[in-house]
Design an enzyme around this catalytic site. Structure first.
Site, PDB file in Angstrom:
ATOM      1  N   HIS A 257       0.872  -1.175   0.000  1.00 12.91           N
ATOM      2  CA  HIS A 257       0.000   0.000   0.000  1.00 12.91           C
ATOM      3  C   HIS A 257       0.909   1.226   0.000  1.00 12.91           C
ATOM      4  CE1 HIS A 257      -3.684   2.267   1.212  1.00 12.91           C
ATOM      5  NE2 HIS A 257      -2.817   3.035   1.836  1.00 12.91           N
TER       6      HIS A 257
ATOM      7  N   ASP B  79     -11.268  -3.897  -2.337  1.00 13.92           N
ATOM      8  CA  ASP B  79     -10.806  -3.108  -1.190  1.00 13.92           C
ATOM      9  C   ASP B  79     -11.836  -3.140  -0.066  1.00 13.92           C
ATOM     10  OD1 ASP B  79      -8.668  -1.829  -0.097  1.00 13.92           O
ATOM     11  OD2 ASP B  79      -9.159   0.159  -0.861  1.00 13.92           O
TER      12      ASP B  79
END
Lengths: 317, 433
Positions: free
Chosen positions: B188, B314
């Protein structure tokens, strides 16, 4: 007592959450009504009964002396029962959420809740959960509508108009709800708005707000009718946003020399509380061109106007 | 709902197999948990006795979807989501494999916990679940985890989930070590110092709402650093969530240079933009924050071009305790498992994306990257299959979703197309109507 004001202006909306969305007519209507309260407040008998029987709660999640007392006096002069509730003396510290607080207070049937909160959008969130009118007394860096209204009233009384004036807003625009509300209101009424600040204290996208942006204060102040100074929070002074208070005052503090670039009859404003010697020099703050004390007076009148105009829209009004 | 293991024949379907670039009208036969055959005209005559036959005229038959990034609350936050509820949502969304993230309590940084999650999934989940393990112990960004042992225990990749590894030396060592095990590193990319207290993409919208902004450079800087470390180490690297045009430029250079680099985009960033955060609606608060329409369009184009490899949900369940707050104080995240495909179909219906590209990014590409057997309709592959009616119009009601939490940004959205059947290993796990 109990002589109805000449203005019958009604704010046909449940809440006052911001200047955004208010029409120029609504803004002018509020200012006209406030003018009458300015006169009332200068008399010995200041009390009216238009909010008699109404309950007003001032719910302040963020410390405030002048805004809270201004709303308190405004409500009391209109005859409302006013209760002050501040964070230090409440259950919010014990973990109760904003929504729980709203629902709890709502169950006590208030007619108007005046809210200040440190988070942008918190007042709007609270307004969705209650049945009464909500007035935004400042939410985060979003809006502070009654401050913009009182500033407009002070300007209009001194300059006779707002349309066409050059108004310069100086300082920490990035974190300022006062700046946002003022930009919206002054643009709506036709002023030419400038902002002056170091780039670290300007939000990205400020160029889309319909303002002229200056980094040099002398250029920004040229031909200004109104110079509106903003407070710089102490924690932002020492290297995080500006290098030091000395450097900030040197470039962005309002002293007589910088003020001389504005029009000779320019007026100086500050929403308070002031950091003397940081964003404004005492000689200017207390000088003949200062409107700062008058702003406080206008604050009570404008808040009475907002309370009155909203209450006329309440059920059973 | 679970049917027995009778052979199943899907007939007259538009069969799309992105793993082989196939798109034809025909039949698909599955039996004993695997795909027997997919071709034109198998017909009812050529199937074993007792075969269940489903007419799929005007429907699409495709490999079951693989969601490469789903945050699930088990273990530790079962009040938000369990493997069981997430798997129900997955089945309804055409997803047959969920890749869960290590941001749990305890963190998936120990082979025993990775093993626990897989056992738990075996017992409670109706779809396949594979965990990604933590890249650093406790997701603290300081010490690498037991990459070899965790991989042997079943971890399909290594990531610090929603956290970024700030220390470049730690990242370099992890990449170097991971290369020896051919482990995929998923990261990320968001510089936490530049992000600071920002809650919304910097610009006019954030300024007007009085919310502190985050520049897109916070993402691009971290990605750029990572890709230089990839050049240094030769590791296999996957950017977990790319959201802006600046990052796409960086990514393109790394791919052109021939590094083992891939990237995913979330369905939220492909279909929503910063303008959706009106009235401080916290269901639109995600991490990284929603971007400008220009960034969104660049992302969709990159997906069409193949620069973006994977579309993921997500999925991040949050309840009223974490969402019914002022915007800056609310937790980021949106649920997405059940709506990923339907939201993605918007891009197909508006003509910006082909259906096979969308399905590839949701099935065969993640299978390739993770080394999973699904994502294909080849003979002998697991019978993980989704049947889609691409045209059926409907309006989403959040309360109908199967996730425990209802924090969807698509509530009351008009959608076109939905999943009508989902099969996992040849068993029906979801039937619409």
């Amino acid at each position: 007592m109990n002589i109805a004001p000449k203005s019958a202006f009604v704010l046909h909306r449940p809440h006052l959450l911001g200047i955004e969305g208010l029409s120029p007519d609504e803004i002018t209507g509020l200012l006209d009504l406030a003018e009458e309260f300015v006169e009332l407040n200068r008399q010995v008998e200041k009390k009216r009964a238009s909010l008699r029987g109404r309950t007003q709660i001032n719910l302040f999640f963020e410390a405030s002396t002048r805004t809270q007392s201004s709303f308190e006096i405004a409500g009391k002069r209109l005859g409302a029962d006013v209760m002050n509730m501040s964070v230090s003396s409440s259950s919010i510290r014990k973990g109760e959420t904003l929504i729980d607080t709203a629902v709890t207070l709502n169950a006590m049937h208030p007619d108007i809740i005046v809210v200040r909160h440190h988070a942008s959008g918190a007042v709007e969130l609270l307004a969705r959960k209650v049945d009464c009118s909500v007035i935004n007394a400042g939410d985060g860096a979003h809006e502070h509508p009654t401050q913009a209204l009182l500033d407009a009233l002070a300007i209009r009384r001194n300059k006779g108009r707002i349309d066409g004036l050059i108004v310069v807003i100086c300082g920490d625009v990035l974190h300022s709800r006062v700046a946002r509300s003022n930009i919206l209101l002054l643009n709506a009424l036709g002023a030419r708005v400038r902002v002056v600040a170091p780039s670290t204290l300007l939000p990205a996208g400020i160029d889309r707000f319909g303002v002229e942006v200056f980094r040099d204060m002398r250029e920004g102040l040229r031909d200004a009718d109104i110079v509106m100074m903003l407070r710089l929070q102490r924690e932002r002074m020492n290297g995080s946003f500006v290098p030091s208070t000395q450097e900030y005052f040197h470039y962005f503090g309002l002293d007589q020399k910088k003020l001389s670039y504005a029009k000779p009859d320019a007026m100086v404003m500050h929403p308070g509380p002031m950091n003397r010697g940081v964003e404004i020099d005492s000689i200017v703050a207390d000088g003949a061109q200062s409107l700062i004390r008058e702003q406080v007076e206008m604050g009570v009148a404008v808040r009475m106007a907002v309370l009155e105009a909203l209450s006329r829209n309440l059920p059973n009004a | 709902m679970l049917s027995d293991r009778r052979p199943i024949l899907l007939t007259n379907a538009r069969i799309i197999d992105p793993s082989r670039d196939l798109d034809f009208v025909g039949d698909l036969l599955m039996a004993d948990g695997v795909i027997r055959e997919a071709k034109r005209g198998i017909g009812a005559a050529g199937v074993p006795e007792g075969t269940e036959i489903l007419d799929c005229r005007d429907k699409i038959v495709a490999p079951g979807l693989i969601d490469m990034r789903a945050f699930i609350g088990e273990p530790g936050a079962e009040h938000r989501e369990t493997l069981a509820t997430a798997s129900q949502a997955a089945a309804a969304g055409g997803i047959t494999t969920l890749i869960c993230q290590p941001d749990t309590s305890p963190v998936l940084d120990d082979p025993a916990i990775v093993d626990f999650v897989q056992r738990r999934a075996r017992d409670t989940s109706i779809v396949h679940v594979h965990p990604m393990a933590a890249l650093t112990k406790g997701l603290k960004g300081a010490e690498m985890t037991e990459i070899g042992l965790l991989k042997a225990a079943g971890a399909v990749a290594f990531t610090d989930g929603a956290h970024s590894v700030v220390n470049a030396q730690v990242m370099r060592r992890a990449l170097t070590y991971a290369r020896d095990f051919d482990a995929l590193i998923v990261h990320h990319t968001e510089d936490p110092d530049l992000t600071a207290d920002g809650v919304m993409t910097e610009g006019e919208f954030a300024a007007r709402l009085g919310l502190s902004g985050v520049p897109t450079a916070a993402e691009t800087i971290m990605l750029e650093r990572d890709l230089r470390l990839v050049a240094l180490t030769g590791a296999r690297y996957h950017a977990a969530s790319i959201t802006c045009a600046g990052s796409l430029d960086v990514l393109r250079r790394a791919k052109d240079a021939g590094f083992h680099v891939s990237a995913a985009a979330s369905i939220n960033h492909l279909t929503l933009n910063v303008g959706d955060v009106q009235s401080y609606r916290t269901f639109f608060k995600v991490s990284p924050p929603l971007r400008s329409e220009d960034d969104r369009m660049a992302l969709v184009q990159a997906l069409a071009d193949g620069l973006i490899d994977v579309v993921m949900s997500d999925h991040n369940p949050q309840d009223v305790e974490t969402k019914r707050l002022p915007f800056a104080e609310a937790a980021p995240g949106a649920i997405g498992i059940e709506t990923m495909l339907c939201a993605g179909l918007r891009l197909v219906h508006d003509g910006t994306l082909s259906l096979s590209t969308l399905l590839r990014a949701m099935s065969s590409r993640p299978a390739d990257l993770l080394g999973l057997p699904g994502g294909t309709l080849r003979n002998g592959a697991p019978a993980d299959i989704t049947v889609i009616d691409p045209d059926i119009p409907w309006i989403l009601n959040a309360e109908d979703l199967k996730s425990k939490c209802k924090n969807t940004p698509f509530d009351e959205s008009k959608l076109q197309g939905r999943v009508v059947r989902t099969y996992v290993a040849g068993r029906s796990v979801y039937e619409y109507l």
